[in-house]
Structure formats: structure tokens, C-alpha cells
Design a protein around this motif. Sequence first.
Motif, short mmCIF file in Angstrom:
data_model
loop_
_atom_site.label_atom_id
_atom_site.label_comp_id
_atom_site.label_asym_id
_atom_site.label_seq_id
_atom_site.Cartn_x
_atom_site.Cartn_y
_atom_site.Cartn_z
N LEU A 1 0.82 -1.21 0.00
CA LEU A 1 0.00 0.00 0.00
C LEU A 1 0.85 1.26 0.00
CD1 LEU A 1 -3.00 -0.79 2.37
CD2 LEU A 1 -2.94 -0.80 -0.12
N ILE B 1 -8.03 4.98 4.92
CA ILE B 1 -7.84 3.56 4.59
C ILE B 1 -8.95 2.79 5.29
CG2 ILE B 1 -6.33 1.56 4.73
CD1 ILE B 1 -3.95 3.44 4.76
N VAL C 1 -8.24 4.48 0.23
CA VAL C 1 -7.88 3.11 -0.11
C VAL C 1 -8.92 2.21 0.54
CG1 VAL C 1 -6.19 1.26 0.20
CG2 VAL C 1 -5.41 3.59 -0.28
#
Length: 391
Positions: free
Chosen positions: A315, A362, A327
Motif C-alpha cells: 500500500l 484507509i 484506499v
Amino acid sequence: MLQNKIWNQNTIKNGNKTLVLETIMNHSPISRASIADKTGLNKGTVSSQVSELLDEDLIYEQGPGKSSGGRKPVILLFNEVAGYSIGIDIGVNYIFGILTDLKGNICQEKSLTFNKLSFDEIKEKLFEIVDCLITSAPSSTYGIVGIGIGVPGATNKNGKVLLAPNLGWQNIDLKTIVENRYDCPVIIENEANAGAYGEKKFGTGVDDIIYVSIGVGIGVGLILNGDLYQGNDGFSGEMGHMTIQADGKTCRCGNDGCWELYASEQALINKADQFGLEMADENDILQEMVGMAEDGDQEAINLFKTIGDYMGVGLINIINSFNPQQVIIGNRITAAKKWVEQPLLEKVNKNALWFQQNHLEINFSELSGYTTALGVAAFSTENFFKIYKER
């Protein structure tokens, strides 16, 4: 028998009608007068196009609305059950299919698992799923308007699967095979691209999304500036095969040290014998390991933490490259969120460039296992309206 439920591409050919239809789809419930205001078309044109759309069963009237003086306007709505789309997510060890209406509401679903089957065997299971979904579709004007299929591999823009290493597929013209059986439009897409689009359309809705699909392999879908980025030939997102270990293990793709060897279910499968799971079906190893971790098995917990750390390594490269707003991590690895999330976040927080993290989220997918199937079903529905517009 199934063909009676499949759309035969009867479509419209009037641009104004398409504009009116899109306005109703995006703003219903809406009156004819409001359509005229939003489109700039005169009321007579709107009225005639609405009449044709009513005849074609793509919209319907619903009682009078509120009046600001004078006669109450008749309210129009989009008829989402005028047809249905099928979305199929083919994984390395499963097939999951859904039937949706034209708005993406899920009407039926069907799934099955398998282990190390040939293409022909998987093809028959795919047909089994599609046949079941077609049979379950309610009677409608347009029937099945299309079939979308997400595949864990590189697909070109003509619907050919060039390489799906974890399935052992190479140069499979899946689009033609499925179209020949069902005689309706078929779209083949990389499953992570479809998942990214599913998240954009039915989930988060932000304009810069990196969707990371982690099962037995890893695929990445990119929504950049609001659009799905597919690359020059449609092969973007094969980041599960970026090298994160210079002298690492050999991947099924032929390269060494690929990210998915360390951050996906493969890392669990490769350690199965250490946990007494060497005889277990690969489909069951993730759930078995999750169960062990839930019971407090420290070795299982540590393995998940290691996987989370490696997830973070990949990532970091993606975040530093694309500077996304969000994300989203999806697919089967979400079952282990409890143990992989914290080491993942710690790795990113420690090593991603600090200015890349200022406005970054995220998250794990809230669409659960539906993301890819919803995305390819939406592609098929949009293809129906694209053809509808062009004819």
C-alpha cells in the motif's frame, strides 16, 4: 427456455428521449415541467418523449404531486424493474453471482466454491450460476439486459482473458464463449477494476479510490478523477505482481517476490501444514485460521499480523504513486480485519510519505463480498443504456 428472458436489443434512437430518460433516472420522482427546466427542452418535446418512454415501459406515472397553484403535476419515476442485469465474480476458488434490477438493487444471489478445476469445469459451474439467475428473474419488458463477469486476471478491452495465473488461464475468449451460449451482451472485466467501480457507484462515491482486492491473489482497481483507469490496453492494476522481495519466492505468474505471495491467502495456504491444515481444502484455510485466531491461537494471530504488515508494504508504494483520497480493502481478507488492520496502518503511517497521508482514508469495504459483482452488473446495465442511446 432461458432465451425468452434475455433482452433482444430493442432500443430507442432519439437523443432527446435519452436526455429525458437520464433526467428521470437521476432525479425521479419528477414532473414533466421540472424535466423541461432541467434539460432546456420545450414542454411539448418533453411531453412527446415521456409518452414514448411510457410506451417502452422505462418510466411510469405515480399520482399527482404537490402544486404551487393550478393543476397538480403528474409525477414520473424510472422503472428499474423493466429489465435485469447479471453480475458474476469469479475468484480463484469461488463463483459468486447476483441478479440486479436496473438501479443495482440485488434481487437474487447464488454462489459456489471449488478447488483447482480446469477452465472447462469452471465454465460449466459458471453456466450453472447464470442459468439459475436467469431462471429466477421476474418477468419484465427487457428481460436480462446483459451479463458482466469479473475475472482475477488481465483482460483486454475485447473481453479476452490474457492471463489469470492463479486459475491457470491464458488467452481465453470468455466473452465470445458466454455470448454464444446466452445471446446477449457480455462484458468481461478484471475483478479489481469492477470492485473499484462497485465501490464508486454503490459505496464511498469519492473521486480518487484505490480498491485492493485480496483473496488468493491481489488485484488493484483505480478510480482516478472519478473515472475507472484501465491503462492503454486495459491491463492496469496488476499490482499483486509488483516485486516487494528481491530474492523472494517464485509466483505463479513467473516472477519472483510478488506482493500477493506475502499479503494474501497464499501466505496462509503456504503455512497450512504448520497449523495441521495440510489436508484442508484451500477454500477453508482462511476461515480455519480466523477461527484459531478468535480462539486466541497466538501463532495464527502473529501470521495475520505479518500478512497485515506486508499488506502495508504494498500500500505504501500505491499511496506514494497515486495520492488517493481513499484506499478500500475488499474480498475475502476482510474476514481477518481484526488482526491485519493495525499492522497495516502502522506500516503505512510509518513509511508512506507524510504529505501523502494528510487527507487519506484507509478502510475495509462495507459492501462485503458484493463489490465486484455489483460493479460488473452496473457495467452491463450501463452498456444496455449506451446501446439504447446509440440505436
